[in-house]
Write a protein that holds these residues in place. Structure first.
Motif, PDB file in Angstrom:
ATOM      1  N   ILE A 159      -0.569  -0.162   0.131  1.00 31.01           N
ATOM      2  CA  ILE A 159      -1.309  -0.538  -1.079  1.00 31.01           C
ATOM      3  C   ILE A 159      -1.116   0.511  -2.166  1.00 31.01           C
ATOM      4  N   MET A 160      -1.170   1.780  -1.783  1.00 31.53           N
ATOM      5  CA  MET A 160      -0.951   2.854  -2.765  1.00 31.53           C
ATOM      6  C   MET A 160       0.452   2.772  -3.365  1.00 31.53           C
ATOM      7  N   LEU A 161       1.429   2.484  -2.519  1.00 31.94           N
ATOM      8  CA  LEU A 161       2.793   2.344  -3.010  1.00 31.94           C
ATOM      9  C   LEU A 161       2.884   1.212  -4.024  1.00 31.94           C
ATOM     10  N   GLY A 162       2.194   0.100  -3.742  1.00 28.27           N
ATOM     11  CA  GLY A 162       2.205  -1.020  -4.675  1.00 28.27           C
ATOM     12  C   GLY A 162       1.585  -0.667  -6.011  1.00 28.27           C
ATOM     13  N   LEU A 163       0.473   0.077  -6.000  1.00 28.03           N
ATOM     14  CA  LEU A 163      -0.173   0.464  -7.247  1.00 28.03           C
ATOM     15  C   LEU A 163       0.681   1.460  -8.032  1.00 28.03           C
ATOM     16  N   ASP A 181      -1.338   0.382   6.206  1.00 22.51           N
ATOM     17  CA  ASP A 181      -1.654  -0.633   5.205  1.00 22.51           C
ATOM     18  C   ASP A 181      -2.176   0.016   3.926  1.00 22.51           C
ATOM     19  N   LEU A 182      -3.013   1.022   4.079  1.00 19.51           N
ATOM     20  CA  LEU A 182      -3.538   1.738   2.912  1.00 19.51           C
ATOM     21  C   LEU A 182      -2.400   2.410   2.148  1.00 19.51           C
ATOM     22  N   GLU A 183      -1.469   3.015   2.877  1.00 20.96           N
ATOM     23  CA  GLU A 183      -0.324   3.662   2.229  1.00 20.96           C
ATOM     24  C   GLU A 183       0.523   2.637   1.478  1.00 20.96           C
TER      25      GLU A 183
END
Length: 462
Positions: free
Chosen positions: A194-198, A190-192
């Motif tokens: 979110i990073m992809l989205g940013l 999930d953290l990865e």
């Protein structure tokens, strides 16, 4: 040789093996939070018999977390100044610096996968307690310096978007601790995501901005060709070294060697070799995205400012104010501020994970991630608030430069053990650096160390 390496790397299920100390360390079997390295180790399942593209997707992610450090607000100042002053001439410096980063991050990734331990843990095992604590202190300073850049970038984005004072913007950045709390209990994947989205937000913003400013693509191609003439003067040389010195983030080396261990890789030479190959692709692709974004910042400054005679734009706020009248639409300026905010927030997440890795690795100490985030942010808020109160809006540029100098000072202390350990055949087995890699890695160490020493001397003298 492969069979002997496989026997040397095989360990009991649930354990990782330290070739440095000869000890085995028990790993938790569940992952309850995305920020504690020990808890997420081996938490992402990997199917070695899956097709190539599925295995590639299984290993995709750690590179994205690392790439965030290469597009944080601290990098913006050098790219904007390079583009506004020298047009596209220093574009090749951005490219070569990014290639150097790819080499070093691949070393970090390989160290973590082969040994099952991160750079901080190995340093604690390999060096005396005094040396290890000194390394820990420097690594913590680098995270605080990086967080200072994120505070300033976030505060400036709030100032530009909502017209609030920089002081209020700085205080508002403290609330990102609530975001970190909201991520508690989520999976590492999930953290990865979110990073992809940013990263996608930053990338999409710059695609639109480049369409609006219309760079001279023939000049862009010319700028990709390395040229000694382009860096022959003192000012362009200083800026080029600044780009190189600010490219490789020290805490990223610790971070990468840890987050690659989130993949559950069987401890035999064949699966380890496959994991290295998949993770290498992940690293290179992610850092290519960071390269494209850094290049886009320079291209934007070159096309919008240098080409229109605004060759002295060195502040992020000045760039924002000039974009709308030059491009002819306020959309470019708004996108610029939004991407700046996304850059600062994404770096905040990875800084938190890196801080946990460093504290747990060097001190064998683990505290809740929100406490870690709060301590780091508080230590970054103090110089930011003092600087803004004393210097006003001009503090942003000066403090960003200061944060990069602190990062520069720490970098050789992370590079040296990384290269030494990946050279060590007793530690790495058949996955130790071969001669060409060894020569390239030490050449980069010398070049980056000299560049950073130059930066520090110039900062002190200047």
């Amino acid at each position: 040789m492969r069979e002997s390496a496989a026997r040397g790397l095989a360990v009991q299920p649930g354990f990782i093996n330290s070739r440095v100390t000869g000890l085995q360390f028990k790993l938790p079997t569940t992952a309850t939070a995305p920020f504690c390295p020990a808890e997420v180790q081996g938490s992402v399942a990997v199917n070695p018999g899956a097709p190539f593209w599925k295995r590639l997707l299984q290993f995709a992610g750690p590179g994205l977390l690392v790439s965030i450090g290469y597009m944080d607000p601290g990098n913006w100042a050098t790219d904007i100044e390079a583009g506004s002053r020298y047009g596209y001439n220093l574009l090749f410096v951005v490219v070569l610096s990014s290639v150097a980063a790819m080499v070093l991050q691949c070393l970090s990734m390989r160290l973590g996968i082969v040994t099952g331990k991160d750079l901080a843990q190995l340093s604690r095992a390999r060096y005396s307690p005094g040396v290890a604590r000194f390394q820990w202190l420097l690594a913590e300073l680098s995270i605080i310096a990086c967080d200072l850049a994120e505070v300033l970038g976030g505060a400036l984005a709030f100032h530009l978007l909502f017209k609030m004072s920089l002081t209020a913007g700085v205080l508002l950045t403290a609330l990102d601790t609530l975001i970190v709390l909201g991520l508690q209990g989520k999976k590492f994947r999930d953290l990865e995501a979110i990073m992809l989205g940013l990263i996608a937000t930053i990338g999409a913003g710059y695609v639109v901005e480049l369409v609006l400013v219309k760079p001279d693509w023939s000049a862009v191609a010319h700028g990709l060709v390395p040229s000694l003439q382009a860096v022959s003067g003192r000012e362009p040389l200083y800026l080029a070294i600044g780009i190189l010195g600010a490219t490789v983030m020290p805490h990223n080396l610790y971070l990468h060697s840890s987050v690659v261990q989130t993949r559950a890789v069987k401890r035999n030479a064949r699966d380890i070799g496959s994991a290295i190959s998949m993770s290498r692709i992940d690293t290179i692709v992610a850092l290519l995205l960071a390269l494209l974004i850094n290049a886009a910042i320079l291209l934007l400054a070159a096309a919008a400012f240098h080409a229109t005679g605004h060759t002295q734009v060195t502040e992020i706020e000045d760039a924002y104010k000039l974009l709308a009248p030059i491009v002819g639409t306020s959309v470019a300026a708004v996108l610029f501020a939004v991407t700046l905010l996304a850059s600062g927030q994404s770096s905040t997440f990875t800084g938190t994970v890196a801080g946990q890795v460093i504290m747990e690795g060097f001190l064998d100490l683990n505290i809740p991630c929100w406490q870690r985030r709060l301590i780091t942010r508080a230590l970054a808020l103090i110089p930011a608030l003092i600087g803004i109160q004393l210097l006003g809006n001009g503090a942003v540029g000066e403090l960003l430069v200061a944060s990069q100098v602190v990062l520069s000072l720490q970098l050789p202390f992370a590079l040296y053990p990384l290269i030494r350990m990946t050279d060590d055949r007793a530690l790495m087995g058949e996955f130790a650096n071969r001669l060409p890699t060894r020569v390239l890695a030490w050449a980069l160490f010398v070049a980056i160390s000299v560049a950073n020493i130059w930066l520090v001397v110039q900062a002190v003298v200047g």
